[in-house]
Design a protein around this motif. Sequence first.
Motif, mmCIF file in Angstrom:
data_model
loop_
_atom_site.group_PDB
_atom_site.id
_atom_site.type_symbol
_atom_site.label_atom_id
_atom_site.label_comp_id
_atom_site.label_asym_id
_atom_site.label_seq_id
_atom_site.Cartn_x
_atom_site.Cartn_y
_atom_site.Cartn_z
ATOM 1 N N UNK A 65 0.808 -1.208 0.000
ATOM 2 C CA UNK A 65 0.000 0.000 0.000
ATOM 3 C C UNK A 65 0.845 1.264 0.000
ATOM 4 N N UNK A 66 2.144 1.128 -0.024
ATOM 5 C CA UNK A 66 3.019 2.290 0.027
ATOM 6 C C UNK A 66 3.477 2.676 -1.372
ATOM 7 N N UNK A 67 4.239 3.763 -1.437
ATOM 8 C CA UNK A 67 4.776 4.265 -2.691
ATOM 9 C C UNK A 67 6.279 4.474 -2.546
ATOM 10 N N UNK A 68 6.922 4.846 -3.645
ATOM 11 C CA UNK A 68 8.372 5.037 -3.639
ATOM 12 C C UNK A 68 8.735 6.222 -4.515
ATOM 13 N N UNK A 69 9.861 6.838 -4.185
ATOM 14 C CA UNK A 69 10.404 7.947 -4.964
ATOM 15 C C UNK A 69 11.855 7.640 -5.290
ATOM 16 N N UNK A 70 12.224 7.756 -6.551
ATOM 17 C CA UNK A 70 13.616 7.585 -6.933
ATOM 18 C C UNK A 70 13.934 8.548 -8.066
ATOM 19 N N UNK A 71 15.198 8.547 -8.477
ATOM 20 C CA UNK A 71 15.598 9.427 -9.566
ATOM 21 C C UNK A 71 17.060 9.807 -9.481
ATOM 22 N N UNK A 72 17.408 10.894 -10.129
ATOM 23 C CA UNK A 72 18.793 11.349 -10.200
ATOM 24 C C UNK A 72 18.808 12.873 -10.087
ATOM 25 N N UNK A 73 19.852 13.387 -9.430
ATOM 26 C CA UNK A 73 20.069 14.834 -9.322
ATOM 27 C C UNK A 73 21.289 15.175 -10.167
ATOM 28 N N UNK A 74 21.116 16.096 -11.118
ATOM 29 C CA UNK A 74 22.177 16.423 -12.057
ATOM 30 C C UNK A 74 22.391 17.931 -12.096
ATOM 31 N N UNK A 75 23.489 18.317 -12.759
ATOM 32 C CA UNK A 75 23.826 19.724 -12.942
ATOM 33 C C UNK A 75 23.146 20.218 -14.213
ATOM 34 N N UNK A 76 22.403 21.314 -14.107
ATOM 35 C CA UNK A 76 21.664 21.824 -15.263
ATOM 36 C C UNK A 76 22.559 22.503 -16.289
ATOM 37 N N UNK A 77 23.821 22.749 -15.941
ATOM 38 C CA UNK A 77 24.700 23.453 -16.864
ATOM 39 C C UNK A 77 25.215 22.609 -18.007
ATOM 40 N N UNK A 78 24.916 21.319 -18.013
ATOM 41 C CA UNK A 78 25.393 20.429 -19.068
ATOM 42 C C UNK A 78 24.183 19.778 -19.726
ATOM 43 N N UNK A 79 24.036 19.989 -21.008
ATOM 44 C CA UNK A 79 22.881 19.436 -21.710
ATOM 45 C C UNK A 79 23.191 18.144 -22.435
ATOM 46 N N UNK A 80 24.451 17.973 -22.878
ATOM 47 C CA UNK A 80 24.792 16.800 -23.669
ATOM 48 C C UNK A 80 25.259 15.620 -22.826
ATOM 49 N N UNK A 81 25.699 15.872 -21.599
ATOM 50 C CA UNK A 81 26.144 14.794 -20.723
ATOM 51 C C UNK A 81 25.480 14.968 -19.359
ATOM 52 N N UNK A 82 25.439 13.901 -18.608
ATOM 53 C CA UNK A 82 24.863 13.942 -17.264
ATOM 54 C C UNK A 82 25.977 14.080 -16.244
ATOM 55 N N UNK A 83 26.025 15.216 -15.571
ATOM 56 C CA UNK A 83 26.987 15.462 -14.502
ATOM 57 C C UNK A 83 26.236 15.363 -13.179
ATOM 58 N N UNK A 84 26.445 14.310 -12.407
ATOM 59 C CA UNK A 84 25.655 14.131 -11.189
ATOM 60 C C UNK A 84 26.037 15.139 -10.110
ATOM 61 N N UNK A 85 25.140 15.308 -9.160
ATOM 62 C CA UNK A 85 25.374 16.135 -7.976
ATOM 63 C C UNK A 85 25.376 15.185 -6.775
ATOM 64 N N UNK A 86 26.521 14.662 -6.386
ATOM 65 C CA UNK A 86 26.544 13.707 -5.275
ATOM 66 C C UNK A 86 26.272 14.391 -3.941
#
Length: 749
Positions: A65-86
């Motif tokens: 009956x529960x739910x979950x949240x997941x995903x990724x946090x990235x830097x918006x300054x890069x459009x062609x590559x994913x630069x994570x925000x650890x």
Amino acid sequence: MRNPISRHPRPALRAALAACAVCLCVSASSYTRNLHQSTTQQPAAQQSRETTGQILRVPRQQAQNSAALDGIVRDSGFSNITVPVPGAILTLRSLQTSQTISSAANGEGVFRIFPIQPGHYELRVTAPDYGPFIIADLFFQPNDVVTLEISLVTMAAIEARSRLPRQPELGPALIASGTESFGTYREFRHRLDADPTYVLNPAAEVLPPVADVYNKVPDRWQLQQPEYRRYDAKGEYLYTKPRWYDPFNRNKFKGDEPIWPAKVGQQTFLNLTATSDTFFDGRRVPSPSNVSTAEPGSSGFFGRGEQAFLDQTFRVSFDLFHGDASFKPVDWRIRITPEVSLNNLKVRELGIVGPSPLSGTNRLDSHLGLQEAFVEYKIHDLSANYDFVSIRAGIQEFNADFRGFLFQDEQPGIRIFGNLHNDKIEYNVAYFDFFEKNTNSGLNTFERRSQQVAVANTYLQDFFFPGYTAEFLVAYNKDDGGLRYDDNGFLVRPSPVGNVINQNPGIGAILHGIRVGYFGWLGSGHIKRINLTHAFFQAVGEDTFNPIAGKRVTVNGQMAALEVSYDHDWIRYRLSTFYTSGDGNPRDSRARGFDSIVDLPSFAGGIFSFWNRETIRLTGSGVLLTSPGSLIPSLRADKEEGQANFVNPGIFLANAGADFDITPKVKGFANVNFLQFEHTEPLEFLLFQSPIHRAIGFDYGLGAEYRPPLTENIILTGGVSALTPGQAFRDIYTSRTLFSLFGSAKFTF
């Protein structure tokens, strides 16, 4: 601005989150579908029981009956590559109850929060150097997984944007508040019961297939890694295909997978390490000419001192352990390490490879030693952060201090060790009962020696200064010595110098024992930009019959060392000094010199120092002025097989050097030492020569280290060093410059 909801997230995001959501999705989906089918196909009586409050469950499943949240946090300054925000902090606040749930993104920017009660929430995302990001109302339904791709804006970009002139048609600027949000996000929602490939069960009483109940995820060592070698160009890649002979890519013999999971379980690993070390040393050292019928007209006291030494060793370590093979200390370990040495010495004078001239000028020797054979067991976990206490019993390597000033050896013993306060405090308590050593290889034999050593030390991290570690040490050396001739026939215990033989008929050699305690304070680390290493030892005790003093002596000796270095770009500049006290009156009942137990210092140039690496015999006596791998002029017969001697001249050393990171694979070393004796009276007494000055001379060294594949499995080292004699050295020996040219090749699997 929020983007429209999409049912098909991008492949990169979907791949990053697949591992953390697959179990939840499949199990909850299976339950919902089977529960729906069961209620629609059951008889009316059973359906009536359900409507009256009795919940029907499919076996081996549980309502979700529960739910979950997941995903990724990235830097918006890069459009062609994913630069994570650890390390980004995500906080969910329930709009109904005001309760909060917090989590942090990992090193790749991926996050997951589970379980979450259905309802409306406010999501706040914060990270250092980034502006805050807020979703005012995020709704979760039962059996719902919400996936977010959050793009944060750096503070630098926010400040730059705020300095731009505002367009008149936009009206007045908004007032900054605590709810101001920067950044964008994409949202993907997945219903856990939305599986189009699901096939209905034929009947309610038939259990669903296993694949519908849960999705089996393989163990971490069986997760397939992406293939990074996409092109034919040469280079080093993060992942490559595993090969049995490759120690760095998914090798079962290197602890990457359980060695025999069917028999010994999923957490028992084997780490097999094989090492080949080839060492060559060509040198010129002082050598006596001795008596030879081949050259009856020779009259020089010193002969030809050129020597060549070659040593080939093979070492294999079998390390079987049970545990997690990561940060957590192992539960138990069994390690066995045999080592074989094949060595050859070629000299130009008689009486060096053996006491008899019949021994010639060449010696070829081999020996097999057992260097490690111990069992380790973790006694107890002291905290959730892997503070622990373990015990290790058997032949094991132990280094009592940072640089090997006092005791570094492989000997049988028992050791209790562990850490406290999140590994800020480390400690050791150890007791060793020594084996005899093979003379020419330095490896263990199975002959017990009458020497015991006890050591207790503790390391305190961030002691007064962040990055600086202090060590406090107590040690005790009990060496009963006995009578010992080495493998080449030379007398090493007691030392063949001074009062060795009792003149009373039938008594023979005078044996003696060492009872000496050591107290030390050491430190290593950095204080801001300055790297610092220091050591101080106080030795107190007694020698029951010192052969130089000819009587029982009490010991009171000191040792001090200091190294200060500074890193500038690719160069580390070093200044250091080393001091051991000397004995100014060798015939009284006080021994004021300092000697170690078995030292192997990495200091003042290390192997690139002639004084540190080479053996210099005190000609005219049976002792060494310096031992290989030692800075102390202790006048021992041998560092490993002889006994500590505290009636010695002592030394003062001043060093300047630099280490060069020439390329990522090549390092260079430059070193110069000035050396002098503290007191020369012990030398004058042994050599019947006076005066002997204090200045030993200057020691120079240059070297390089090359690691071809940028790993430690192949290391090529070479160097050259020389000793320009000072007045003391010219008094004892000659004015000829001593030199050494050496090289080593080490291969490790």
